[in-house]
Design a protein around this motif. Structure first.
Motif: not given
Length: 372
Positions: A137-140, A152-159, A184-188
């Protein structure tokens, strides 16, 4: 020369100048219209096992779809079929290491779209797992504050072939993290990458094989298509804050694991700083059938360190396939690891860490440390 010939020659020269100017202008326009995309993460972004990784098929999809893109980042690798090989993938890196460098990378590359897949090494290195979602979250937040106009496209990590419960627990926190920032209006935007692959798509229990990387490329491409601004050079805002069209986000309560139960992680024993200028090294293991990840902690004595070398003997049949935060000599039997430029100086009683991945079993390794 007759006046007619002179007029024809002048006309031809003028036409050539116009053609050259148009060609230069078109080239500049094409470069200006390219969408700068930063693939961001660890060795899975770098393309371990398959140099270029998911970026190979993703590039081909962009070309087939008529999208002009420019991969950006300080790293570069890939085959001839991938003409644009730039990326920001760092083998063995965790969330905190990406976080420590991201502002400089964003300022240098000015990406308009970012593809983030990170967290695997936090799990394989057993690094404070309960707080891994908070670090993400802090990195985002750092990314969106530094580059507020980027998508910013945030992926869940692969198995992986081990520790499935930990992977699911980490992934289960990501949808809420992404959605709250989108609200909150962020492009995430969320990308459910975990469900796109199975353990059959892995080459070594952690990294995808060619089929797995291709599946990742498809998932990234579909996500970008769902957010038109992410493939537009202007990066115009989406009509409203959204996530990508993953119809069923990762559940908050982890379902029963379908892969073997997670192996026990051996914690490094407590150490006391050695006297004088010496050092000690301890190793912790995360193992699964056929492979392991080793995390080695180097602790300086009371005089501190300006450099160090760690040696150990791998069990029979074990082979090092990848190492991070150290330079290594040897892949099997007796191996040595030396500090790199940024982690050789260690204060008195302080520690630094490096790691490596291997095939076979890592049980029984006893590291020794020498100050250099």
């Amino acid at each position: 020369m007759t006046s007619t010939v002179r007029r024809c020659t002048a006309a031809l020269a003028a036409a050539l100048l116009v053609a050259v100017a148009l060609a230069i202008g078109n080239g500049a326009n094409a470069q200006a219209s390219a969408v700068r995309i930063m693939p961001l993460g660890d060795s899975i972004t770098d393309g371990f096992n398959v140099p270029g990784g998911y970026r190979i098929d993703l590039w081909q999809k962009f070309q087939a779809g008529g999208h002009t893109v420019d991969f950006v980042g300080s790293q570069s690798n890939g085959p001839a079929s991938l003409p644009d090989r730039n990326h920001q993938g760092h083998s063995g890196w965790r969330i905190d290491q990406i976080d420590a460098n991201i502002v400089n990378w964003l300022n240098a590359s000015d990406p308009q779209t970012i593809l983030l897949h990170i967290g695997t090494n936090d799990i394989t290195q057993n690094r404070d797992l309960p707080n891994a979602p908070n670090r993400l979250a802090a990195l985002i937040d750092k990314i969106t504050n530094t580059a507020p106009d980027a998508h910013l496209f945030v992926a869940t990590i692969i198995p992986a072939s081990f520790s499935d419960a930990q992977f699911r627990a980490y992934n289960s926190a990501i949808p809420q993290i992404v959605q709250s920032r989108a609200n909150a209006g962020r492009r995430v935007h969320l990308v459910d990458m975990y469900s796109a692959l199975t353990t059959a798509d892995l080459a070594d229990g952690v990294h995808p094989n060619a089929t797995g990387y291709s599946k990742m490329a498809t998932k990234w491409y579909d996500a970008l298509l769902s957010v038109p601004g992410s493939l537009n050079p202007g990066g115009e805002p989406s009509p409203s804050p959204t996530t990508t069209p993953d119809t069923s986000p990762t559940p908050t309560t982890p379902p029963p694991a379908t892969t073997p139960p997670p192996p026990a992680t051996t914690p490094p024993p407590a150490t006391t700083p050695p006297p004088g200028g010496g050092c000690t090294a301890t190793v912790s293991l995360n193992q699964w059938p056929g492979g392991f990840v080793a995390t080695v902690r180097v602790t300086a004595g009371s005089a501190g360190l300006t450099g160090w070398t760690v040696g150990m003997t791998l069990p029979g049949g074990a082979t090092v396939t990848n190492a991070w935060n150290a330079d290594r000599s040897g892949n099997s039997g007796p191996v040595q690891f030396r500090n790199v430029s940024y982690n050789g100086r260690v204060g008195a009683g302080q520690s630094t860490e490096f790691g490596f991945q291997g095939t076979g079993s890592g049980s029984g390794m006893t590291p020794s440390c020498t100050a250099s």
